[in-house]
Design a protein around this motif. Sequence first.
Motif, mmCIF file in Angstrom:
data_model
loop_
_atom_site.group_PDB
_atom_site.id
_atom_site.type_symbol
_atom_site.label_atom_id
_atom_site.label_comp_id
_atom_site.label_asym_id
_atom_site.label_seq_id
_atom_site.Cartn_x
_atom_site.Cartn_y
_atom_site.Cartn_z
ATOM 1 N N VAL A 183 0.831 -1.198 0.000
ATOM 2 C CA VAL A 183 0.000 0.000 0.000
ATOM 3 C C VAL A 183 0.867 1.252 0.000
ATOM 4 N N TYR A 184 0.468 2.225 -0.804
ATOM 5 C CA TYR A 184 1.201 3.492 -0.940
ATOM 6 C C TYR A 184 0.838 4.438 0.203
ATOM 7 N N VAL A 185 1.846 5.132 0.746
ATOM 8 C CA VAL A 185 1.632 6.091 1.833
ATOM 9 C C VAL A 185 2.285 7.416 1.476
ATOM 10 N N HIS A 186 1.498 8.509 1.557
ATOM 11 C CA HIS A 186 2.036 9.848 1.305
ATOM 12 C C HIS A 186 2.132 10.590 2.634
ATOM 13 N N CYS A 187 3.143 11.464 2.759
ATOM 14 C CA CYS A 187 3.363 12.159 4.030
ATOM 15 C C CYS A 187 2.168 13.001 4.464
ATOM 16 N N SER A 188 1.324 13.416 3.503
ATOM 17 C CA SER A 188 0.144 14.208 3.848
ATOM 18 C C SER A 188 -0.863 13.398 4.652
ATOM 19 N N SER A 189 -0.747 12.068 4.591
ATOM 20 C CA SER A 189 -1.660 11.205 5.345
ATOM 21 C C SER A 189 -1.249 11.071 6.803
ATOM 22 N N ILE A 190 -0.060 11.560 7.121
ATOM 23 C CA ILE A 190 0.437 11.462 8.502
ATOM 24 C C ILE A 190 0.920 12.834 8.981
ATOM 25 N N SER A 191 0.145 13.875 8.595
ATOM 26 C CA SER A 191 0.431 15.249 9.028
ATOM 27 C C SER A 191 1.868 15.645 8.722
ATOM 28 N N ASP A 192 2.309 15.341 7.494
ATOM 29 C CA ASP A 192 3.672 15.663 7.048
ATOM 30 C C ASP A 192 4.735 15.040 7.949
ATOM 31 N N GLY A 193 4.420 13.882 8.496
ATOM 32 C CA GLY A 193 5.389 13.154 9.297
ATOM 33 C C GLY A 193 6.109 12.118 8.450
ATOM 34 N N HIS A 194 6.600 11.055 9.082
ATOM 35 C CA HIS A 194 7.277 10.015 8.321
ATOM 36 C C HIS A 194 7.034 8.659 8.987
ATOM 37 N N LEU A 195 7.387 7.602 8.286
ATOM 38 C CA LEU A 195 7.233 6.244 8.788
ATOM 39 C C LEU A 195 8.595 5.642 9.105
ATOM 40 N N VAL A 196 8.588 4.703 10.056
ATOM 41 C CA VAL A 196 9.821 4.027 10.472
ATOM 42 C C VAL A 196 9.810 2.606 9.916
ATOM 43 N N GLU A 197 10.775 2.308 9.093
ATOM 44 C CA GLU A 197 10.836 0.997 8.435
ATOM 45 C C GLU A 197 10.896 -0.145 9.442
ATOM 46 N N GLY A 198 10.108 -1.188 9.161
ATOM 47 C CA GLY A 198 10.078 -2.370 10.012
ATOM 48 C C GLY A 198 9.098 -2.289 11.171
ATOM 49 N N LYS A 199 8.489 -1.120 11.385
ATOM 50 C CA LYS A 199 7.569 -0.932 12.490
ATOM 51 C C LYS A 199 6.117 -1.208 12.079
ATOM 52 N N GLU A 200 5.304 -1.480 13.083
ATOM 53 C CA GLU A 200 3.896 -1.809 12.883
ATOM 54 C C GLU A 200 3.047 -0.540 12.763
ATOM 55 N N VAL A 201 2.067 -0.570 11.852
ATOM 56 C CA VAL A 201 1.129 0.542 11.694
ATOM 57 C C VAL A 201 -0.280 -0.004 11.463
ATOM 58 N N PHE A 202 -1.266 0.880 11.630
ATOM 59 C CA PHE A 202 -2.657 0.552 11.356
ATOM 60 C C PHE A 202 -3.217 1.633 10.445
ATOM 61 N N PHE A 203 -4.070 1.248 9.498
ATOM 62 C CA PHE A 203 -4.551 2.222 8.525
ATOM 63 C C PHE A 203 -5.861 1.773 7.881
ATOM 64 N N ASN A 204 -6.504 2.726 7.219
ATOM 65 C CA ASN A 204 -7.664 2.435 6.383
ATOM 66 C C ASN A 204 -7.261 2.716 4.950
ATOM 67 N N LEU A 205 -8.056 2.247 3.998
ATOM 68 C CA LEU A 205 -7.750 2.474 2.583
ATOM 69 C C LEU A 205 -8.472 3.716 2.082
ATOM 70 N N GLY A 206 -7.738 4.538 1.304
ATOM 71 C CA GLY A 206 -8.315 5.761 0.768
ATOM 72 C C GLY A 206 -9.367 5.486 -0.285
ATOM 73 N N GLU A 207 -10.435 6.241 -0.240
ATOM 74 C CA GLU A 207 -11.528 6.092 -1.205
ATOM 75 C C GLU A 207 -11.881 7.426 -1.858
ATOM 76 N N ASP A 208 -11.165 8.491 -1.493
ATOM 77 C CA ASP A 208 -11.441 9.812 -2.053
ATOM 78 C C ASP A 208 -10.665 10.000 -3.355
#
Length: 248
Positions: A183-208
């Motif tokens: 799944v693709y993730v853009h920084c705008s989906s996390i308030s211009d933050g970032h993700l840490v490789e190898g770590k666990e996350v939870f999300f919904n799928l975009g429909e807009d």
Amino acid sequence: MGRVQGTVEGWNLSKGFGFVKGKNADGEDEEAFVHTAELDGGVLIEGKAVEYETKTSERKHRKLTAVNVTGEGVVVKATGEELLAGTVKSWDHGKSMGIITGKNGDEVFAHSSAFDNGTLMPGKPVSYYGEAVNLSKPSKKAAMQVEGEGVRPIGAIKGTVQKWFADKGFGFVQAEDGENTEVYVHCSSISDGHLVEGKEVFFNLGEDDTPQEKKARKNGRKLAKDISGPGVKSGLAEAALLAGKKGR
């Protein structure tokens, strides 16, 4: 009419209102509206018993409103708005409730209504504002407005961060959906933050039909939104700094 014996039908935490259902004078089921103002800023617990009086509200198109609500389904805020920190001790999926252990060792009750009907993850840290007291059981404390890594949003998909491109502000998460969907993730989906490789996350799928969603579809991928969990860190500047260190 005297006091009505009823049950909490539902509660909208973000909007601060809900509904209770009981029998009217004719013995018929009757639903009544309840606003948080009638609970001193508190909440109702779905499925729990309550007792109340009813009146017809002139401001709500003559909608039936419950007042003077009491019972085990009522949880009201205690005085004060101190931000507390703790760790999720346990979670009962069947009852939608769990226990949080505070920094001082005290245990507090936590119902899913305190975090938009999501779930809690044992062993993970959380924060919560104030405490609440059950009117029918004053000694029983409850957490309200629970946030943090220990909160898993309702309906969220679990996944692992595969790659994050700090300089470009996007990355990929592998979903645990039985198909290991990327799944693709853009920084705008996390308030211009970032993700840490190898770590666990939870999300919904975009429909807009956003630019990010269009880009993901064009490349044959889905877009993640409402992302939370240990793999989410805020601050794009910090991510760029990390990327610079890796390049040295």
